[in-house]
Design a protein around this motif. Structure first.
Motif, short mmCIF file in Angstrom:
data_model
loop_
_atom_site.label_atom_id
_atom_site.label_comp_id
_atom_site.label_asym_id
_atom_site.label_seq_id
_atom_site.Cartn_x
_atom_site.Cartn_y
_atom_site.Cartn_z
N THR A 108 36.52 54.83 24.79
CA THR A 108 36.90 55.13 26.16
C THR A 108 37.52 53.92 26.82
N LEU A 109 38.34 54.19 27.81
CA LEU A 109 38.96 53.17 28.65
C LEU A 109 38.59 53.52 30.09
N MET A 110 37.96 52.61 30.78
CA MET A 110 37.55 52.85 32.16
C MET A 110 38.09 51.72 33.02
N VAL A 111 38.68 52.07 34.15
CA VAL A 111 39.21 51.10 35.09
C VAL A 111 38.47 51.27 36.40
N SER A 112 38.01 50.15 36.97
CA SER A 112 37.37 50.20 38.27
C SER A 112 37.95 49.10 39.14
N MET A 113 37.78 49.24 40.42
CA MET A 113 38.27 48.24 41.37
C MET A 113 37.07 47.69 42.12
N ARG A 114 37.05 46.40 42.26
CA ARG A 114 35.96 45.73 42.96
C ARG A 114 36.56 44.76 43.97
N ASP A 115 35.95 44.68 45.14
CA ASP A 115 36.35 43.67 46.11
C ASP A 115 35.76 42.34 45.68
N LEU A 116 36.61 41.34 45.58
CA LEU A 116 36.17 40.00 45.21
C LEU A 116 36.61 39.02 46.28
N ASP A 117 35.85 38.01 46.45
CA ASP A 117 36.23 36.95 47.38
C ASP A 117 37.11 35.97 46.62
N ASN A 118 38.39 36.34 46.49
CA ASN A 118 39.33 35.55 45.71
C ASN A 118 40.38 34.96 46.66
N PRO A 119 40.50 33.64 46.72
CA PRO A 119 41.44 33.04 47.66
C PRO A 119 42.91 33.30 47.30
N ASP A 120 43.20 33.63 46.02
CA ASP A 120 44.58 33.87 45.62
C ASP A 120 44.65 34.99 44.59
N PRO A 121 44.59 36.25 45.02
CA PRO A 121 44.61 37.36 44.06
C PRO A 121 45.91 37.42 43.24
N GLY A 122 47.02 36.97 43.81
CA GLY A 122 48.28 36.95 43.06
C GLY A 122 48.19 36.04 41.85
N LEU A 123 47.58 34.89 42.02
CA LEU A 123 47.41 33.95 40.92
C LEU A 123 46.47 34.55 39.86
N ALA A 124 45.41 35.22 40.29
CA ALA A 124 44.49 35.86 39.35
C ALA A 124 45.22 36.94 38.54
N ALA A 125 46.03 37.77 39.21
CA ALA A 125 46.78 38.82 38.52
C ALA A 125 47.77 38.22 37.53
N ALA A 126 48.44 37.13 37.91
CA ALA A 126 49.37 36.47 37.00
C ALA A 126 48.64 35.92 35.78
N GLY A 127 47.45 35.36 35.99
CA GLY A 127 46.66 34.84 34.87
C GLY A 127 46.24 35.94 33.91
N ILE A 128 45.83 37.09 34.44
CA ILE A 128 45.45 38.21 33.58
C ILE A 128 46.67 38.70 32.80
N ALA A 129 47.82 38.86 33.47
CA ALA A 129 49.03 39.32 32.79
C ALA A 129 49.43 38.35 31.69
N GLU A 130 49.32 37.04 31.94
CA GLU A 130 49.67 36.05 30.93
C GLU A 130 48.72 36.13 29.74
N ALA A 131 47.44 36.28 29.99
CA ALA A 131 46.46 36.38 28.91
C ALA A 131 46.73 37.60 28.04
N LEU A 132 47.06 38.74 28.68
CA LEU A 132 47.36 39.94 27.91
C LEU A 132 48.65 39.80 27.12
N ALA A 133 49.66 39.17 27.71
CA ALA A 133 50.95 39.00 27.03
C ALA A 133 50.83 38.08 25.82
#
Length: 145
Positions: A108-133
């Protein structure tokens, strides 16, 4: 590259929509987000029909499967899931179908969304995309949030 389809998910409040590519071996399991109980029951029944087919002798399996996934979907949605899918992976056999798969693996593949206290969500998203790539066996894209 494996054929894929686009999935869209949003939080229960209808905000924070995003989309992602899912390989076609994954079959979306309804979560019942934003629909009434009858519509959800129809969606789950359709999922069970698609999985087991419409052969009359499989009706008990369809009913059990629908009931099981209905309860599971409701629990996942209550815990913040916004997307759920079942992947079916035939192992062995031949691509032309002349020799049947030796076995079938499911996950199974499950996706959930959680509110996080992240000062820079754009940087976090870029880091995840880079790790996957960097894995080299897929594709990852990200856009500014």
């Amino acid at each position: 590259m494996t054929p894929s389809s686009e999935a869209t998910a949003e939080s229960a409040s209808g905000q924070d929509a995003f989309s992602f590519q899912v390989p076609q071996v994954f079959h979306e399991i309804p979560l019942g987000l934003g629909v009434d109980e009858d519509t959800f029951d129809e969606q789950i029944r359709g999922f069970a029909d698609g999985y087991w087919g419409r052969q009359e002798e499989r009706e008990p399996l369809r009913k059990l499967f629908a009931a099981m996934y209905s309860v599971n979907s409701q629990q996942l949605a209550a815990q913040g899931a916004v997307y759920n899918a079942l992947g079916i992976f035939p192992l062995g056999g031949t691509a032309d179908g002349l020799r049947a798969p030796e076995r079938v693996s499911r996950c199974t593949l499950m996706v959930s969304m959680r509110d996080l206290d992240n000062p820079d969500p754009g940087l976090a998203a870029a880091g995840i995309a880079e790790a996957l790539a960097r894995r080299g066996d897929g594709e990852a894209q990200h856009s500014a949030i």
